[in-house]
Enzyme design. Sequence first.
Site, PDB file in Angstrom:
ATOM      1  N   ASN A  10     -22.734   9.475  -7.225  1.00 40.09           N
ATOM      2  CA  ASN A  10     -22.558   8.027  -7.380  1.00 40.09           C
ATOM      3  C   ASN A  10     -23.745   7.369  -6.694  1.00 40.09           C
ATOM      4  O   ASN A  10     -23.825   7.352  -5.472  1.00 40.09           O
ATOM      5  CB  ASN A  10     -21.233   7.596  -6.730  1.00 40.09           C
ATOM      6  CG  ASN A  10     -21.091   6.085  -6.674  1.00 40.09           C
ATOM      7  OD1 ASN A  10     -21.829   5.358  -7.345  1.00 40.09           O
ATOM      8  ND2 ASN A  10     -20.137   5.619  -5.883  1.00 40.09           N
ATOM      9  N   TRP A  11     -24.618   6.827  -7.506  1.00 40.34           N
ATOM     10  CA  TRP A  11     -25.856   6.260  -6.944  1.00 40.34           C
ATOM     11  C   TRP A  11     -25.680   4.856  -6.382  1.00 40.34           C
ATOM     12  O   TRP A  11     -26.607   4.321  -5.775  1.00 40.34           O
ATOM     13  CB  TRP A  11     -26.953   6.255  -8.016  1.00 40.34           C
ATOM     14  CG  TRP A  11     -27.555   7.598  -8.234  1.00 40.34           C
ATOM     15  CD1 TRP A  11     -27.273   8.758  -7.564  1.00 40.34           C
ATOM     16  CD2 TRP A  11     -28.588   7.933  -9.181  1.00 40.34           C
ATOM     17  NE1 TRP A  11     -28.048   9.789  -8.036  1.00 40.34           N
ATOM     18  CE2 TRP A  11     -28.867   9.299  -9.028  1.00 40.34           C
ATOM     19  CE3 TRP A  11     -29.294   7.198 -10.134  1.00 40.34           C
ATOM     20  CZ2 TRP A  11     -29.825   9.960  -9.801  1.00 40.34           C
ATOM     21  CZ3 TRP A  11     -30.248   7.851 -10.910  1.00 40.34           C
ATOM     22  CH2 TRP A  11     -30.509   9.217 -10.738  1.00 40.34           C
ATOM     23  N   LYS A  12     -24.545   4.230  -6.656  1.00 42.71           N
ATOM     24  CA  LYS A  12     -24.308   2.867  -6.161  1.00 42.71           C
ATOM     25  C   LYS A  12     -25.480   1.963  -6.591  1.00 42.71           C
ATOM     26  O   LYS A  12     -25.975   2.124  -7.713  1.00 42.71           O
ATOM     27  CB  LYS A  12     -24.090   2.897  -4.643  1.00 42.71           C
ATOM     28  CG  LYS A  12     -23.051   3.969  -4.247  1.00 42.71           C
ATOM     29  CD  LYS A  12     -22.637   3.959  -2.811  1.00 42.71           C
ATOM     30  CE  LYS A  12     -21.616   5.063  -2.578  1.00 42.71           C
ATOM     31  NZ  LYS A  12     -21.027   5.031  -1.233  1.00 42.71           N
ATOM     32  N   HIS A  97     -13.560   2.398  -7.001  1.00 40.98           N
ATOM     33  CA  HIS A  97     -14.272   2.868  -5.809  1.00 40.98           C
ATOM     34  C   HIS A  97     -13.971   1.925  -4.635  1.00 40.98           C
ATOM     35  O   HIS A  97     -13.808   0.718  -4.835  1.00 40.98           O
ATOM     36  CB  HIS A  97     -15.775   2.904  -6.087  1.00 40.98           C
ATOM     37  CG  HIS A  97     -16.538   3.575  -4.998  1.00 40.98           C
ATOM     38  ND1 HIS A  97     -16.896   2.916  -3.835  1.00 40.98           N
ATOM     39  CD2 HIS A  97     -16.959   4.849  -4.848  1.00 40.98           C
ATOM     40  CE1 HIS A  97     -17.520   3.765  -3.033  1.00 40.98           C
ATOM     41  NE2 HIS A  97     -17.571   4.944  -3.627  1.00 40.98           N
ATOM     42  N   GLU A  99     -15.744   0.576  -2.490  1.00 43.60           N
ATOM     43  CA  GLU A  99     -16.648  -0.578  -2.372  1.00 43.60           C
ATOM     44  C   GLU A  99     -16.255  -1.677  -3.363  1.00 43.60           C
ATOM     45  O   GLU A  99     -16.397  -2.862  -3.066  1.00 43.60           O
ATOM     46  CB  GLU A  99     -18.104  -0.119  -2.557  1.00 43.60           C
ATOM     47  CG  GLU A  99     -18.572   0.666  -1.326  1.00 43.60           C
ATOM     48  CD  GLU A  99     -19.598   1.744  -1.603  1.00 43.60           C
ATOM     49  OE1 GLU A  99     -20.243   1.732  -2.666  1.00 43.60           O
ATOM     50  OE2 GLU A  99     -19.732   2.631  -0.732  1.00 43.60           O
ATOM     51  N   GLU A 169     -11.562   9.554  -1.347  1.00 43.93           N
ATOM     52  CA  GLU A 169     -12.696   9.143  -0.530  1.00 43.93           C
ATOM     53  C   GLU A 169     -12.179   8.343   0.664  1.00 43.93           C
ATOM     54  O   GLU A 169     -11.955   7.123   0.550  1.00 43.93           O
ATOM     55  CB  GLU A 169     -13.651   8.262  -1.349  1.00 43.93           C
ATOM     56  CG  GLU A 169     -14.232   8.973  -2.553  1.00 43.93           C
ATOM     57  CD  GLU A 169     -15.581   8.394  -2.945  1.00 43.93           C
ATOM     58  OE1 GLU A 169     -16.534   9.174  -3.030  1.00 43.93           O
ATOM     59  OE2 GLU A 169     -15.680   7.166  -3.133  1.00 43.93           O
ATOM     60  N   GLY A 175     -20.590   6.950   3.783  1.00 40.04           N
ATOM     61  CA  GLY A 175     -21.855   6.425   4.278  1.00 40.04           C
ATOM     62  C   GLY A 175     -21.951   6.387   5.795  1.00 40.04           C
ATOM     63  O   GLY A 175     -22.848   5.756   6.349  1.00 40.04           O
ATOM     64  N   SER A 215     -19.629  11.287   2.801  1.00 43.27           N
ATOM     65  CA  SER A 215     -20.639  12.051   3.536  1.00 43.27           C
ATOM     66  C   SER A 215     -20.658  13.537   3.144  1.00 43.27           C
ATOM     67  O   SER A 215     -20.879  14.401   3.987  1.00 43.27           O
ATOM     68  CB  SER A 215     -20.451  11.877   5.050  1.00 43.27           C
ATOM     69  OG  SER A 215     -20.595  10.503   5.401  1.00 43.27           O
ATOM     70  N   GLY A 236     -22.409  10.397  -2.560  1.00 47.46           N
ATOM     71  CA  GLY A 236     -23.187   9.163  -2.538  1.00 47.46           C
ATOM     72  C   GLY A 236     -24.611   9.455  -2.098  1.00 47.46           C
ATOM     73  O   GLY A 236     -25.456   9.909  -2.874  1.00 47.46           O
ATOM     74  N   GLY A 237     -24.898   9.204  -0.822  1.00 47.97           N
ATOM     75  CA  GLY A 237     -26.257   9.311  -0.292  1.00 47.97           C
ATOM     76  C   GLY A 237     -26.991  10.594  -0.665  1.00 47.97           C
ATOM     77  O   GLY A 237     -28.163  10.549  -1.069  1.00 47.97           O
TER      78      GLY A 237
HETATM   79  P1  13P Z   1     -21.610   8.947   0.810  1.00 49.67           P
HETATM   80  O1  13P Z   1     -21.723  10.344   0.251  1.00 49.67           O
HETATM   81  O2  13P Z   1     -22.915   8.246   0.924  1.00 49.67           O
HETATM   82  O3  13P Z   1     -20.771   8.912   2.044  1.00 49.67           O
HETATM   83  O4  13P Z   1     -20.786   8.098  -0.298  1.00 49.67           O
HETATM   84  C1  13P Z   1     -19.610   8.611  -0.811  1.00 49.67           C
HETATM   85  C2  13P Z   1     -19.188   7.787  -1.952  1.00 49.67           C
HETATM   86  O5  13P Z   1     -18.781   6.639  -1.799  1.00 49.67           O
HETATM   87  C3  13P Z   1     -19.275   8.370  -3.303  1.00 49.67           C
HETATM   88  O6  13P Z   1     -18.621   7.591  -4.239  1.00 49.67           O
END
Ligand code: 13P
Length: 253
Positions: A10-12, A97, A99, A169, A175, A215, A236-237
């Site tokens: 997930n690149w956000k 998600h 966010e 999640e 993050g 993470s 994510g990251g």
């Molecule tokens: P991180 O891997 O950056 O913690 O993000 C997780 C995430 O929200 C994937 O959707």
Amino acid sequence: MSRKRIIAGNWKLNKTASETRRFLLTLRNKIAGMDALPEILICPPSVALETAIDAARESGIAIGAQNAYWESTGAFTGEVSTEMLESLGVSHVLIGHSERRALFGESDENVNRKLLKVLSGTLTPIACVGEMLEDREAGRTEEVVVGQVKSALMGVAHEHARRIVLAYEPVWAIGTGLTATPGQANVVHGLIRRSVGAIFDGAVADELRILYGGSAKPDNAAGLMAESDVDGLLVGGASLDADSFAEIIRAAA
Ligand code: 13P
């Protein structure tokens, strides 16, 4: 029951279309020699979807959207419909998600409407749930997560249930560099699987893929996926870098 693993990125709000193309061409090369690949999914920003689909053609890498609206067309400025995504060749979409929930006001009811809309078409939904730190500290993890699952699945027809992927999640792990331990993740995945079994039946629960996100990185990926109820990762990251994402894919292969 063996469930095929999914490694999803997930690149956000990251990467332009040209950065997306470059990443995918690099990732294609990195996974070319790997055996027993998991399902691989990248979810770039919506303006890079078309480029991503082109760059991922015949690579085995699927392309997903990060969000979609529950109406098909109309006066909904800024929204994208599932039909528009399908027509581009998108195969998956993230729903709910944390966010979206925390920063864009998506309620459990909104998440449910989106999930039902996705299921009326052909996309594979990845519906996200997870508790906040204060929920966990107050011993409310099960209540919150199972509540989110039940509310997301409200009114889902049995014949559609098998298409759903869920992602656990924990918000406190996103993050932050804090990861749920493999054991902590597996406990919640087990609760999710049992609640899906109670809503539908044991066969649906057995087939359900539940991804862990928060993470996830090359150095914890294998440990998380060694757990019986962890069927892949939503990254994510660490999905923004082709080397680290390829290492996570290798851990799942
Ligand atoms: P991180 O891997 O950056 O913690 O993000 C997780 C995430 O929200 C994937 O959707």
